[in-house]
Design an enzyme around this catalytic site. Sequence first.
Site, PDB file in Angstrom:
ATOM      1  N   ASP A  74       0.837  -1.207   0.000  1.00 23.00           N
ATOM      2  CA  ASP A  74       0.000   0.000   0.000  1.00 23.00           C
ATOM      3  C   ASP A  74       0.870   1.254   0.000  1.00 23.00           C
ATOM      4  O   ASP A  74       2.094   1.193   0.267  1.00 23.00           O
ATOM      5  CB  ASP A  74      -0.890  -0.035   1.255  1.00 23.00           C
ATOM      6  N   ASP A 109     -10.701   2.024  -3.434  1.00 17.68           N
ATOM      7  CA  ASP A 109     -11.282   1.760  -2.116  1.00 17.68           C
ATOM      8  C   ASP A 109     -12.800   1.818  -2.184  1.00 17.68           C
ATOM      9  O   ASP A 109     -13.480   1.403  -1.249  1.00 17.68           O
ATOM     10  CB  ASP A 109     -10.793   2.792  -1.104  1.00 17.68           C
TER      11      ASP A 109
HETATM   12  C1  DGJ Z   1      -5.772   1.970   1.824  1.00 19.60           C
HETATM   13  C2  DGJ Z   1      -6.162   0.796   0.981  1.00 19.60           C
HETATM   14  O1  DGJ Z   1      -6.603   1.229  -0.267  1.00 19.60           O
HETATM   15  C3  DGJ Z   1      -7.208  -0.017   1.705  1.00 19.60           C
HETATM   16  O2  DGJ Z   1      -7.646  -1.078   0.918  1.00 19.60           O
HETATM   17  C4  DGJ Z   1      -6.653  -0.516   3.009  1.00 19.60           C
HETATM   18  O3  DGJ Z   1      -5.610  -1.425   2.752  1.00 19.60           O
HETATM   19  C5  DGJ Z   1      -6.149   0.642   3.830  1.00 19.60           C
HETATM   20  N1  DGJ Z   1      -5.264   1.489   3.102  1.00 19.60           N
HETATM   21  C6  DGJ Z   1      -5.452   0.157   5.063  1.00 19.60           C
HETATM   22  O4  DGJ Z   1      -4.923   1.160   5.796  1.00 19.60           O
END
Ligand code: DGJ
Length: 732
Positions: free
Chosen positions: A468, A538
Amino acid sequence: MKIKLIIGALAALCAAPLVSSGQEQQQYVLQTQNNAVVFTTNDAKVALQYFGPKLDASDIQSLLASRLGFNQNTYPAFGMGEDNFNTALSLEMPDGNLSVDLKLQDVKEEAIKEGKQLVFTYKDQSYPFSVKQYYRSYQGTDIVSTWTELTNEGKDEIKLLEFASACVPIKKGDNYLTQFHGSWGCETYMTESPLPVGTSVICGGDAVRNAFVSQAGFMISIDGKPQENAGRVFGGNLVYTGDYKTNVVATQSDVTVISGINPDHSTYYLTKNETFTTPEFLMTVSSEGKGGVSRAFHRWARMYGLHGSDSLRDILLNSWEGVYMDVNQEVMDKMMSDFKAIGGELFVMDDGWFGDKYARNYDDKGLGDWMVNKKKLPQGVPGLTVAAMKHDIKFGIWIEPEMANTASELYEKHPEWVLQQPNRPLVQGRGGTQVMLDMTNPKVQDYVFSIVDNLMQENPSIAYMKWDCNASFMNYGSTYLPANRQSELSIRYNRGLQAVCERIRAKYPNLVIQDCASGGGRVNFGMLRYFDEFWTSDNTDAMQRLFIQWGDSHFYPARAMASHVSASPNHQTGRVVPLKFRFDVAMSGRLGMELQPSTLTDEEKVFSKRAIAAYKEIRPIVQNGDLYRLVSPYDGGAVSSLMYATENKDKAVVYVYRISSLNNQYVPTLCLDGVDENKTYRIHDLTPQNEKRPCILDGKVISGRVLKTRGLDLGMLVPRFMSSVALELIAE
Ligand code: DGJ
């Protein structure tokens, strides 16, 4: 200076050089599956003359003799003559001279494992500076790429001010520009508009998450409003992890694309004997509209550009939307067992599992401290891999390795490792404490590599990592780079990142890694060279995902697009969406789930199990097939639809989604572009709500010609808002 090299089928042509402005011209051709690129050279420049469907030698002869080629300089440099503006290259020589005067020295044709390559070498007439320009055709695809190497052959520093990878002419016509914009939760939104005269700029807004604001991929149509299956369309994309800039310069008579690393705030000092390599720019042209361009890029990605394309992607459950940071041994164990029970193959524990002194219970602590939180996971990661083995499911884990929180042991130990500027307060991002590590620093690179390496050494059965990245360069400065090199930060950061990825891939070629950056913030071929897939957004609302995934599908294949079934009401939009619709959308990409499976009703579990089993059946078609976009959600009509077909079209999958339902609304007839007219297909409803009552087409045998030309009536198939259907077609 006479160029001796003569290429392949054009040998006869080259023996009779064309004459232009009193200079001898030679011709060079790169072939792809269906296209050709024709260049001519004289002692000053390389001109791109043609990029389009294959021509034979006499066609090329007549094109050039009648001066119908573009005749456009492929690497215009600033400061001398007519190419003074809209340049690909500009620099400042050590004595302050701002001009470049390149003359062609040498041309080479090389057979390489990917295909063929032309290398044009230029030298400045008065200064020790040279350029090597590459054009590569990728065998088995319709993709050609280009990039350059810029070398300081002297001892004094040369300041690079502009350093594009490509300068490409596009046929002037009724041009439209297709671009992909977005930000968190609404990534990759497609916009299409007539290309205005003037300069249209496509550039990322964020040095790290370079797909926020705009993605690097774009298309330019030549024959009016772009269509999916007809009309000439150019597609371009840059293989770069960082900040890019593409200028589309349109006059009344010409269109030129100049694309490369964004040079803004990025002056680069080229030292003695140093070579600066610009990233690869990929391009294709298709006469089959945008669909043809997409299929060309997908094929290239599967064959060359996307890591791990030789195996199928697993169906996974990610813990994020299910439990957010409330991870612990029992909860993870139960999620694994529940997911396995409905056919899942891989479980991924997301954020929240680490930090000792600064436990990661919220997003304000712990990044950088990659030791397990023993309160949550007393047996450490091995406790989870053992549980995964017990449930016969693979295990994966989330990391955000380029980051720290100021509330972390890492920051206490190495405050100098984070990006920062002298005499300025530290700007902190997510959770009020997130900062970025300085990937220009080799010690930081070692550390970032060690995060993956340690996890893998201690837990060799880890099958998957989600990498991430939830911040941008908030503090544009490095304690590692000298004061007079701060402008190189973005470029050197990305080099550092790539170097780490190289090391990871050399040691762990089979580890599946997801490219995530606050969702789809880092969707680019620079990352995907090392990563197997990307987290699309997300925003997991299936209705909005249709728009996001449609955008991503223009350049990136379905196998790379992580698409998860999440809870309803959706956590991002609050929308209530039927489980079948959620599955039908997620099954058009790399299927996964992102919810707490224990909250599913028995009926939902039964349906999920059936849908997962159905996806296993069609997975090779979706993940390795050719995409045909049929009805765009952006058209604002009643439905959206797309299909995948195997290369020989013996199998296909069709998805139809009802995205609005007004009284008496027109519902189009669906012509299936991806079938073979000479085959006959048996239709199978993959995800009927009620197993005993599949849709009316289930079991029907219909000729390809009828499916393609007469098409299917959709009214009965998707009668209501948020109804959907997923059909498998198998040639008899
Ligand atoms: C951002 C990501 O896009 C999410 O899917 C998740 O992993 C969060 N970070 C976790 O902090």
